[in-house]
Design a protein around this motif. Sequence first.
Motif, PDB file in Angstrom:
ATOM      1  N   UNK A 330     -46.424 -41.835 -47.388  1.00 25.39           N
ATOM      2  CA  UNK A 330     -46.385 -42.753 -48.537  1.00 25.39           C
ATOM      3  C   UNK A 330     -45.519 -42.209 -49.664  1.00 25.39           C
ATOM      4  N   UNK A 331     -45.692 -40.953 -50.058  1.00 23.15           N
ATOM      5  CA  UNK A 331     -44.906 -40.424 -51.183  1.00 23.15           C
ATOM      6  C   UNK A 331     -43.443 -40.276 -50.790  1.00 23.15           C
ATOM      7  N   UNK A 332     -43.178 -40.014 -49.500  1.00 22.07           N
ATOM      8  CA  UNK A 332     -41.785 -39.958 -49.025  1.00 22.07           C
ATOM      9  C   UNK A 332     -41.142 -41.334 -49.137  1.00 22.07           C
ATOM     10  N   UNK A 333     -41.898 -42.360 -48.785  1.00 25.62           N
ATOM     11  CA  UNK A 333     -41.419 -43.745 -48.884  1.00 25.62           C
ATOM     12  C   UNK A 333     -41.155 -44.125 -50.337  1.00 25.62           C
ATOM     13  N   UNK A 334     -42.020 -43.708 -51.246  1.00 21.43           N
ATOM     14  CA  UNK A 334     -41.836 -43.996 -52.668  1.00 21.43           C
ATOM     15  C   UNK A 334     -40.580 -43.330 -53.222  1.00 21.43           C
ATOM     16  N   UNK A 335     -40.223 -42.184 -52.661  1.00 17.85           N
ATOM     17  CA  UNK A 335     -39.061 -41.438 -53.125  1.00 17.85           C
ATOM     18  C   UNK A 335     -37.743 -42.053 -52.651  1.00 17.85           C
ATOM     19  N   UNK A 336     -37.798 -42.838 -51.580  1.00 17.06           N
ATOM     20  CA  UNK A 336     -36.590 -43.478 -51.069  1.00 17.06           C
ATOM     21  C   UNK A 336     -35.965 -44.367 -52.153  1.00 17.06           C
ATOM     22  N   UNK A 337     -34.656 -44.381 -52.216  1.00 16.37           N
ATOM     23  CA  UNK A 337     -33.946 -45.066 -53.303  1.00 16.37           C
ATOM     24  C   UNK A 337     -34.318 -46.543 -53.435  1.00 16.37           C
TER      25      UNK A 337
END
Length: 431
Positions: A330-337
């Motif tokens: 989830x946090x990796x997805x949020x970091x995506x541009x």
Amino acid sequence: MSDPRTAAPSRRDVLRAAAVLAVAAGLGGCGKSDPETTGGQVTVDLWHGQTDTAKKALDALIAEFNRTHPDIAVIGGGGGVTADSMLQKVTAGLAAGSYPDVAYIFGSDLASITRSPKVADLSGQLQLDAVWPAAKAAITVKDKVRAAPALLDSLCVVYNKKLFAAAGLPAPKAGWTWDDFVATAAKLTNPAKGVFGTGWPGVGDEDTVWRLWPMIWDLGGDVVSEDGKKVGFEQAGEQALATLDKLRTDKSLYVDPKPGGEQLYQVFLGGRMGMVATGPWQLPDILDRKLDYGVVPLPSYSGKAVTISGPDTWTVFDNGSARVKAATEFVRWMLDAQQDVRWDLQGGSLPLSTTTAALPQWKKHAAETSGLQVFVDALETARVRPTITAYPQISEHLGTAIVSVLLGKKSPADALKECVEQSNAVLAVPS
């Protein structure tokens, strides 16, 4: 400091961290079972503390994540507290063995919370190549990535063009000095009309303190020395405090007696303050008031641009391997541009990465919001407070010193001497 996107911003209330350091240090305890599932999904409990527009933006992103990741169910209940109180809430949860999978933790609190073994190590789990250096520094504790960046800001000066014109002053420009700032504040001040040149929070909290660090860094000082055994601002701090003292003796400085800078910003928004050091979170309120404003980088002593950023984080906690994996996703997805730009536009952050800053959506938003790009450009020279467990106590002592100068109770030299002695005593105790 509170969430910068609320109507009455209160940037970071780091001082409350000192009260819980001893508790956080010994946390171990038991967490939740591995895995916790609902209908075959791994459940991720998210405590975020966002309110109003930011909560609405985050809710929409959570809904999209859940729709596109059917094996994971993120529950964004928020934790029942605002972001200002999240450290206390999470610390209590860790002590009780009932804590979230992800929490919104201020960057200046991260080192304290990572004293718990239940904070996950995200080293190698995130794509950080394009992330701004300030954001990367804020999530790194003892050379390990202990969180994902959640929000990014920078500190610049916003000024009232109408008051500058009334005082017959040209607009400030990049490259100006602190002497220029002091002289300008004096000329803007008009007691008969209740107009102040500038303002500073005066309660000794982190909102009081974090504004001084760019001045100290610019003078060659630092929060702590290179070996970490003593503070690094013994000389630079006195000169920085002398600048505040000059503003005080010129009677051009409004000292805000309430936490969070609420009155300071209200004075500015009411058209009775010429300049205020603030972040991009203040622009929506300024636009709502229809003030004719400009944004300029912070002044300097050296002629070299330097500012501070106060990044916030998504911190992942270990409730078992399945939930850590899902929370990290989830946090990796949020970091995506593509997600970051939506969060930035709707929630109030600056772009977390240069990739996001280059997207057409962000460029359009920046072009339509006067002065916003100045805050983004400032990220090139932004620094962050060190991710060390002693920081909250150092901040508390420096906050006391600043207030004593702002109120004319001590000279810069005497105030700093006491602060240095107290802070060095803190650093002498092994963490």
